[in-house]
Design a protein around this motif. Structure first.
Motif, short mmCIF file in Angstrom:
data_model
loop_
_atom_site.label_atom_id
_atom_site.label_comp_id
_atom_site.label_asym_id
_atom_site.label_seq_id
_atom_site.Cartn_x
_atom_site.Cartn_y
_atom_site.Cartn_z
N ALA A 37 -14.33 -16.23 5.29
CA ALA A 37 -13.03 -15.69 5.68
C ALA A 37 -12.25 -16.72 6.49
CB ALA A 37 -13.21 -14.41 6.48
N THR A 38 -12.95 -17.39 7.41
CA THR A 38 -12.29 -18.41 8.22
C THR A 38 -11.93 -19.62 7.39
OG1 THR A 38 -13.44 -17.70 10.20
CG2 THR A 38 -12.61 -19.93 10.20
N LEU A 39 -12.85 -20.00 6.50
CA LEU A 39 -12.60 -21.14 5.62
C LEU A 39 -11.30 -20.92 4.84
CD1 LEU A 39 -13.95 -23.76 4.75
CD2 LEU A 39 -14.88 -22.52 2.80
N GLU A 40 -11.12 -19.68 4.40
CA GLU A 40 -9.96 -19.37 3.57
C GLU A 40 -8.65 -19.60 4.33
OE1 GLU A 40 -10.11 -15.43 1.99
OE2 GLU A 40 -9.22 -16.06 0.10
N ILE A 41 -8.53 -19.02 5.55
CA ILE A 41 -7.26 -19.25 6.26
C ILE A 41 -7.14 -20.70 6.74
CG2 ILE A 41 -6.45 -16.97 7.00
CD1 ILE A 41 -7.84 -17.39 9.63
N ALA A 42 -8.26 -21.31 7.11
CA ALA A 42 -8.18 -22.69 7.59
C ALA A 42 -7.73 -23.63 6.47
CB ALA A 42 -9.52 -23.15 8.16
N ALA A 43 -8.22 -23.38 5.26
CA ALA A 43 -7.84 -24.25 4.15
C ALA A 43 -6.34 -24.13 3.86
CB ALA A 43 -8.65 -23.92 2.90
N PHE A 101 -3.11 -17.70 20.71
CA PHE A 101 -3.33 -16.25 20.73
C PHE A 101 -2.02 -15.50 20.94
CE2 PHE A 101 -4.35 -18.22 24.77
CZ PHE A 101 -3.58 -17.52 25.68
N TRP A 102 -1.13 -16.12 21.69
CA TRP A 102 0.17 -15.50 21.95
C TRP A 102 1.08 -15.61 20.71
CZ3 TRP A 102 5.05 -17.96 22.39
CH2 TRP A 102 6.08 -17.14 22.86
N THR A 103 1.05 -16.79 20.07
CA THR A 103 1.84 -16.96 18.84
C THR A 103 1.41 -15.91 17.82
OG1 THR A 103 1.52 -19.29 19.28
CG2 THR A 103 2.70 -18.73 17.29
N PRO A 146 -1.74 -15.09 9.22
CA PRO A 146 -2.71 -15.79 10.09
C PRO A 146 -2.78 -17.28 9.80
CG PRO A 146 -3.79 -14.00 8.89
CD PRO A 146 -2.34 -13.94 8.56
N ALA A 147 -2.71 -17.65 8.52
CA ALA A 147 -2.79 -19.07 8.18
C ALA A 147 -1.59 -19.82 8.75
CB ALA A 147 -2.87 -19.26 6.67
N MET A 148 -0.41 -19.19 8.67
CA MET A 148 0.79 -19.86 9.18
C MET A 148 0.70 -20.05 10.69
SD MET A 148 3.64 -18.26 6.64
CE MET A 148 4.97 -18.21 7.74
N VAL A 149 0.25 -19.01 11.37
CA VAL A 149 0.11 -19.12 12.83
C VAL A 149 -0.87 -20.24 13.18
CG1 VAL A 149 -0.76 -17.97 14.87
CG2 VAL A 149 0.72 -16.74 13.30
N LEU A 150 -1.97 -20.27 12.43
CA LEU A 150 -3.00 -21.28 12.67
C LEU A 150 -2.45 -22.68 12.41
CD1 LEU A 150 -5.90 -21.15 13.49
CD2 LEU A 150 -6.56 -21.02 11.10
N ALA A 151 -1.51 -22.77 11.44
CA ALA A 151 -0.99 -24.08 11.05
C ALA A 151 -0.05 -24.67 12.09
CB ALA A 151 -0.28 -23.98 9.71
N SER A 195 -10.56 -28.73 13.78
CA SER A 195 -10.04 -28.08 14.98
C SER A 195 -9.37 -26.75 14.62
CB SER A 195 -9.08 -28.99 15.74
OG SER A 195 -7.91 -29.18 15.01
N LEU A 196 -8.95 -26.62 13.36
CA LEU A 196 -8.40 -25.34 12.92
C LEU A 196 -9.49 -24.27 12.89
CD1 LEU A 196 -5.96 -26.22 10.03
CD2 LEU A 196 -5.44 -25.31 12.26
N LEU A 197 -10.68 -24.68 12.45
CA LEU A 197 -11.80 -23.73 12.45
C LEU A 197 -12.00 -23.19 13.86
CD1 LEU A 197 -14.58 -25.32 10.24
CD2 LEU A 197 -13.00 -23.51 9.66
#
Lengths: 288, 357
Positions: free
Chosen positions: B118-124, B166-168, B226-231, B291-293
């Motif tokens: 699940a994490t791999l998916e959004i991180a990728a 976390f706030w974003t 979630p992926a966008m926030v992470l990016a 670092s995204l992970l």
């Protein structure tokens, strides 16, 4: 803006004072404001940060500028008091990790050989751990407490300084005056402190200023996860976490998050300007 | 013809030669050493825990009986010296035994297998996004140096690296889900949604394999926010890095020569600036992925995204050390091998590059 556009881009930047860089001035202004709020918190905050006198989840109004939280507390007052935690602890964190990292880096660079390879491998291992996860592990192992969060982040943050200082020492060691001083019979300690140290303070200070923002992010992140400041302490990250639990009351999480953002941004503005003001060679060493 | 080498000669050639194979062997060995170092630190941290594991696991009456305590210590190897315990710990890790999670009461390895994809998916997706956006913004920023677009992009990228993730996440969720209703909500699929047959554990890929486009669309819409926030953070880092490395290359004489011979500016940038800059940008992108992970720890929680981050969060809250150590070892190992991969890629793209220490 006009002034900035007219400047020739080829001109070396080291002659510029950071007071002439608009972003740096904004950054200094923001930090000055937060410092002022932190110092005079009891006079500025309209309410006791832990008083549960108001009603639950009041939206922002003229009485409670930023509303109240789940436990009936005034959010603006808590943010003002929160500056007393976030700012000093971030600076303490950077001071601790810069000291630890510089010592490791200096020994590594000065001793060379096997000591150097060993210490640098250790540094690599710490680099391999992702910051927040290692900090979480250490903080959880030691017990959730702000003091332990500081220890955890120090353990995560020192390797950058070790690498930087080692590089600087290796460079400085090649100078003739260092050889001369050694030939004149200086002890290693004297060489280290008298001949080598002046080469370090500038770059280490700049790196430290760039890292204050990161330290604040990590610290508030740990508190958000419940591994830093414990209730009822008013800490920005912990306050956002209450907002996440009640996300439909937007004011609970929004304002403390903005407090973190402005403080981190301000530190980054200042750090960037300091780096640009430094001579280009060290600036490059800092970027790599 | 290669000269025939003795065992000693071969070893020497592999460890200190300058060819491609010795390079890979050497880097692989360092990576393995680093992983062992990581396990050593993890072990040390588990030893740090204040509090006695015997007391924590035995009841009051059993704890006061020395015979039971001794039996318990013997069973879990607690009576042995610490170095022996470490060797045992390493042996267990090699067999995929990360211990039993205190919060889920299951072997940590099973939990990791479930949550990692699940994490791999959004991180990728986040890496993909941030690579292109960061590259684009960095290039624009560098070629308009000190002009308005550069100033704006610099403030934006600096803001990107200054936002608490976390706030974003919280703010984005409030705006796009609660106010605008654009984002579908929390989790990986709608409530009661049937996950596709498990092949990779990545719902989007699995749905495509199963030929189920509806599930694919749904899974994709759930992972986008979630992926966008992470990016965001990675976009900030990559923009700043791209700008810096392009500016450095623009100062070279060969760029001036290319301009002097009348090459159009976009060709100068594409051929003479971007190509050398890409090398270092790829390096940074590789590191950014790892670092995204880690960053997902702070983001997944808000989106109830059932990944490593949320697992780590629950483990941390419950002071579930085996769980946390499992996560940190997985992420650290990914990081180390990402670095290895990037180094090898670097060598392949630029064979002149002898690995300098």
């Amino acid at each position: 803006m006009k002034l900035n556009l007219l400047k020739s881009s080829n001109k070396p930047k080291n002659s510029e004072s950071i007071w002439r860089q608009p972003l740096a001035v904004v950054g200094i202004g923001i930090i000055a404001t937060w410092t002022f709020l932190a110092v005079f918190a009891p006079w500025i905050a309209p309410f006791d940060p832990n008083a549960q006198d108001a009603d639950k989840f009041l939206s922002p109004s003229s009485v409670h500028w930023m509303g109240t939280d789940e436990l009936n507390r005034d959010i603006w007052s808590r943010i003002v008091y929160g500056a007393r935690i976030s700012l000093p602890y971030s600076i303490l964190l950077v001071f601790l990790s810069a000291t630890l990292g510089s010592i490791v880096g200096a020994i590594s660079g000065y001793a060379g050989g096997k000591v150097d390879s060993f210490l640098m491998r250790v540094t690599d291992i710490f680099f391999a751990f992702p910051g927040i996860v290692l900090a979480m592990a250490v903080a959880a192992a030691l017990g959730p407490q702000i003091r332990n969060a500081v220890i955890a982040i120090t353990i995560v943050a020192w390797p950058v300084y070790a690498r930087l200082v080692r590089g600087l020492i290796l460079n400085a060691k090649q100078n003739d005056y260092v050889t001369a001083s050694a030939l004149l019979g200086s002890s290693s300690r004297r060489t280290m402190f008298v001949d080598l140290r002046p080469n370090l303070s500038g770059p280490v200070f700049v790196l430290a200023s760039l890292e204050v923002g990161n330290a604040l992010l990590l610290l508030s992140g740990l508190s958000f996860l419940g591994l830093g400041a414990q209730p009822p302490t008013a800490e920005w990250g912990a306050m956002v976490s209450m907002g996440a639990a009640n996300f439909d009351r937007w004011w609970v999480g929004l304002f403390p998050g903005l407090a973190i953002l402005t403080a981190v941004l301000a530190f980054n503005f200042i750090g960037d300007a300091l780096r640009d003001a430094l001579d280009p060679r060290t600036a490059k060493a800092l970027r790599d | 013809m290669e000269p025939v080498l003795g065992k000693q000669g071969l070893k020497k050639r592999l460890l200190s030669g300058t060819g491609f194979t010795p390079f890979i062997v050497r880097r692989l060995l360092t990576s393995i050493l680093l992983v062992i170092g990581v396990t050593f630190i993890s072990f040390t941290i588990t030893q740090l825990v204040p509090g006695d594991p015997v007391a924590a696991n035995l009841g009051q009456s059993a704890y006061s009986d020395p015979a039971i305590v001794a039996a318990f210590e013997k069973e879990f190897g607690l009576d042995q010296p610490v170095p022996v315990q470490y060797i045992k710990y390493l042996g267990n890790l090699l067999q995929g035994d990360f211990g039993v999670s205190l919060s889920s009461k299951r072997p940590v390895i099973e939990d990791l297998r479930e949550y990692f994809p699940a994490t791999l998916e959004i991180a990728a997706v986040a890496v993909f996004l941030s690579f292109f956006v960061g590259l684009f913004l960095g290039i624009v920023s560098a070629i308009t140096r000190d002009k308005l677009p550069d100033q704006i992009i610099r403030v934006f990228s600096l803001t990107g690296v200054s936002m608490p993730a976390f706030w974003t996440a919280l703010t984005a969720f409030y705006i796009f889900f609660f106010v605008l209703g654009w984002a579908p909500g929390t989790g990986r699929l709608e409530p009661g949604g049937e996950p596709p047959a498990n092949v990779t554990g990545l719902f989007t890929i699995d749905a495509l394999i199963a030929g189920d486009f509806d599930t694919f669309k749904q899974a994709f819409s759930y992972l986008l926010l979630p992926a966008m926030v992470l990016a965001i953070y990675a976009i900030g880092v990559l923009t700043r890095f791209t700008r810096a490395s392009i500016l450095e290359i623009l100062g070279n004489d060969y760029v001036r020569a290319a301009r002097a011979k009348g090459l159009p500016e976009y060709l100068v940038i594409r051929r003479h600036v971007l190509r050398p800059a890409l090398l270092s940008i790829i390096t940074v992108a590789g590191v950014a992925f790892a670092s995204l992970l880690a960053g997902s720890v702070l983001v997944e929680n808000v989106f109830s995204w059932p990944g490593l981050g949320q697992y780590a969060y629950r483990a941390a809250i419950g002071l579930d050390l085996p769980g946390i150590m499992g996560v940190s070892m997985v992420v650290a190992t990914v990081y180390i091998f990402m670095n290895l991969l990037v180094d090898i890629l670097y060598r392949v793209i630029d064979p002149q590059m002898k690995d300098s220490k």
